[in-house]
Scaffold this active site. Structure first.
Site, PDB file in Angstrom:
ATOM      1  N   TYR A 142       0.812  -1.209   0.000  1.00  0.00           N
ATOM      2  CA  TYR A 142       0.000   0.000   0.000  1.00  0.00           C
ATOM      3  C   TYR A 142       0.853   1.270   0.000  1.00  0.00           C
ATOM      4  O   TYR A 142       0.388   2.335  -0.402  1.00  0.00           O
ATOM      5  CB  TYR A 142      -0.942   0.025   1.205  1.00  0.00           C
ATOM      6  CG  TYR A 142      -2.068  -0.990   1.137  1.00  0.00           C
ATOM      7  CD1 TYR A 142      -2.198  -1.848   0.058  1.00  0.00           C
ATOM      8  CD2 TYR A 142      -2.995  -1.097   2.151  1.00  0.00           C
ATOM      9  CE1 TYR A 142      -3.220  -2.776  -0.006  1.00  0.00           C
ATOM     10  CE2 TYR A 142      -4.023  -2.023   2.104  1.00  0.00           C
ATOM     11  CZ  TYR A 142      -4.130  -2.859   1.020  1.00  0.00           C
ATOM     12  OH  TYR A 142      -5.144  -3.779   0.974  1.00  0.00           O
ATOM     13  N   LYS A 193       3.235 -15.256   2.359  1.00  0.00           N
ATOM     14  CA  LYS A 193       3.282 -16.102   1.160  1.00  0.00           C
ATOM     15  C   LYS A 193       4.741 -16.335   0.778  1.00  0.00           C
ATOM     16  O   LYS A 193       5.207 -15.932  -0.289  1.00  0.00           O
ATOM     17  CB  LYS A 193       2.508 -15.426   0.015  1.00  0.00           C
ATOM     18  CG  LYS A 193       0.998 -15.526   0.146  1.00  0.00           C
ATOM     19  CD  LYS A 193       0.476 -16.923  -0.138  1.00  0.00           C
ATOM     20  CE  LYS A 193       0.570 -17.261  -1.606  1.00  0.00           C
ATOM     21  NZ  LYS A 193       0.076 -18.639  -1.883  1.00  0.00           N
ATOM     22  N   ASP A 250      -5.493  -6.838   5.514  1.00  0.00           N
ATOM     23  CA  ASP A 250      -6.704  -6.193   5.032  1.00  0.00           C
ATOM     24  C   ASP A 250      -7.744  -7.246   4.652  1.00  0.00           C
ATOM     25  O   ASP A 250      -8.927  -7.157   5.020  1.00  0.00           O
ATOM     26  CB  ASP A 250      -6.349  -5.318   3.828  1.00  0.00           C
ATOM     27  CG  ASP A 250      -7.410  -4.274   3.516  1.00  0.00           C
ATOM     28  OD1 ASP A 250      -8.436  -4.230   4.211  1.00  0.00           O
ATOM     29  OD2 ASP A 250      -7.204  -3.506   2.567  1.00  0.00           O
ATOM     30  N   ASP A 254     -11.206  -8.813   7.148  1.00  0.00           N
ATOM     31  CA  ASP A 254     -12.578  -8.741   6.654  1.00  0.00           C
ATOM     32  C   ASP A 254     -13.239 -10.114   6.653  1.00  0.00           C
ATOM     33  O   ASP A 254     -14.440 -10.235   6.921  1.00  0.00           O
ATOM     34  CB  ASP A 254     -12.610  -8.140   5.245  1.00  0.00           C
ATOM     35  CG  ASP A 254     -12.596  -6.617   5.255  1.00  0.00           C
ATOM     36  OD1 ASP A 254     -12.472  -6.046   6.355  1.00  0.00           O
ATOM     37  OD2 ASP A 254     -12.694  -6.009   4.185  1.00  0.00           O
TER      38      ASP A 254
END
Length: 370
Positions: A142, A193, A250, A254
């Site tokens: 980001y 990852k 993020d 959620d």
């Protein structure tokens, strides 16, 4: 008697409506004491853009830096979809996070007993759920540079985002995770990852070394982030504290939010470093839900996440655990009485307004304080 200075930033959409209920809770605690809360307010997001053509002003940023904690509502809405990227409503929140150096985002996912059936999963999978997702907030894709869209000609364009992490960024978020786990069920799951991303390799290496060096008493496990998302849906109660990077955090937070039945239920905290002189840290508290423009102005938004966010401020910024527990207990008691806003109501079930839900929670707070 300590006095704590807050900056309230209601923002857009349902933000002002749910923030109004927080003001009522602040008023309750000011009357009960011993601590007192003063607050200033400011514009952020689309509301600020409409007034000043920026998503947050330098004046409001200065107030945020001076405050003991920032209580944030929500930003965004379709009317600002066409504004320049650098002044879009979300840029105000990103600047707050960056300028206040809020690197640790805490998102608890807790299923209240009365709402276990509101989850999209079976009751037995979510009843008693209490997990904490810790998201690194100021690094990663980001904020990484370069971040560009290049015109290649012939109708072709190339977009580049950069995922970048330094050792110290991973260490400091890892340290928060292990310290949180020590006060909970003593287990940390690190997700990345590493099988396809160099940043994931470094993340795994740094977290492993930090654990061996400082936190051997805490159980540590590693999972690939995609597998972790699957496990959150398959068997969420296996987790205690999940620590991960900005992008995966993020997404995973959620997913965890919907385990509880509604985004309208979940609070979050974004924390910075502890100042060695004052022993205080910059912090921003906000509900996980967005601005919900489709219901804005109707008085039907769920204020629980906003009120719970103030509860997190009491706990993490002001060390007022007793008062934070009172808020949690008042919310649980209100829900146990069957009081519901539309987002958590079963079909045909009676619903209450934003202010009615706030009043019900205040009624339970009065009982707890008696």
């Amino acid at each position: 008697m300590a006095t704590h200075n807050l900056l309230l930033l209601p923002g857009d959409g349902i933000g002002p409506e749910v923030m109004a209920e927080v003001k009522r809770v602040i008023d309750f605690f000011n009357k009960k004491g011993p601590d007192r809360f003063t607050f200033d307010e400011g514009l952020v997001g689309g509301a600020c853009y409409d007034a000043h053509k920026v998503s947050i002003t330098d004046e409001t940023m200065a107030k945020a830096k001076a405050a003991d904690a920032v209580i944030f509502g929500s930003v965004g809405g379709p009317q600002w979809d066409k504004v320049d990227y650098d002044v879009r409503p979300e840029a105000g929140l990103l600047r707050l996070r960056k300028d206040l150096q809020l690197y640790a985002n805490l998102r608890p996912a807790v299923t209240y007993p009365a709402l276990a059936d509101a989850s999209s999963l079976k009751r037995e999978l979510v009843e008693g759920l209490d997990i904490m997702i810790l998201r690194e907030l100021t690094g990663g894709v980001y904020f990484g540079e370069p971040k560009t869209i290049t015109d290649l000609g012939n109708g072709q364009k190339r977009a580049v985002d950069t995922q970048v992490y330094d050792t110290y960024e991973i260490e400091r978020i890892g340290r928060v995770a292990f310290e949180l786990a020590r006060k909970r069920r003593n287990k940390v799951t690190s997700m990345e990852k590493r099988n396809v991303m160099k940043s994931g390799l470094l993340w795994n290496e740094v977290i492993t070394a930090l654990h061996a060096r400082e936190f051997k008493d805490v159980q540590l496990e590693h999972q690939l982030a995609d597998s972790g998302g699957m496990q959150l849906v398959r068997n969420p109660k296996q987790f205690d504290v999940i620590v991960t990077d900005n992008l995966f955090g993020d997404m995973l937070s959620d997913i965890a939010a919907m385990l509880t039945g509604s985004l309208g239920m979940l609070a979050s905290a974004s924390l910075g470093e502890v100042d060695p002189k004052t022993r205080k840290r910059k912090a921003l508290y906000e509900p996980v839900h967005g601005s919900a423009p489709d219901i804005a102005g109707k008085g039907i938004a769920n204020p629980i996440a906003m009120i719970a966010s103030f509860g997190m401020a009491l706990r993490y910024s002001f060390d007022l655990g007793k008062q934070a527990d009172m808020i949690d207990q008042a919310i649980a008691a209100t829900l146990a009485k069957g009081i519901r806003t539309g987002d958590i109501a079963a079909p045909g079930e009676k619903t209450v307004s934003t202010s009615e839900m706030g009043s019900a929670i205040l009624e339970e707070l009065e009982k707890l304080a008696a």
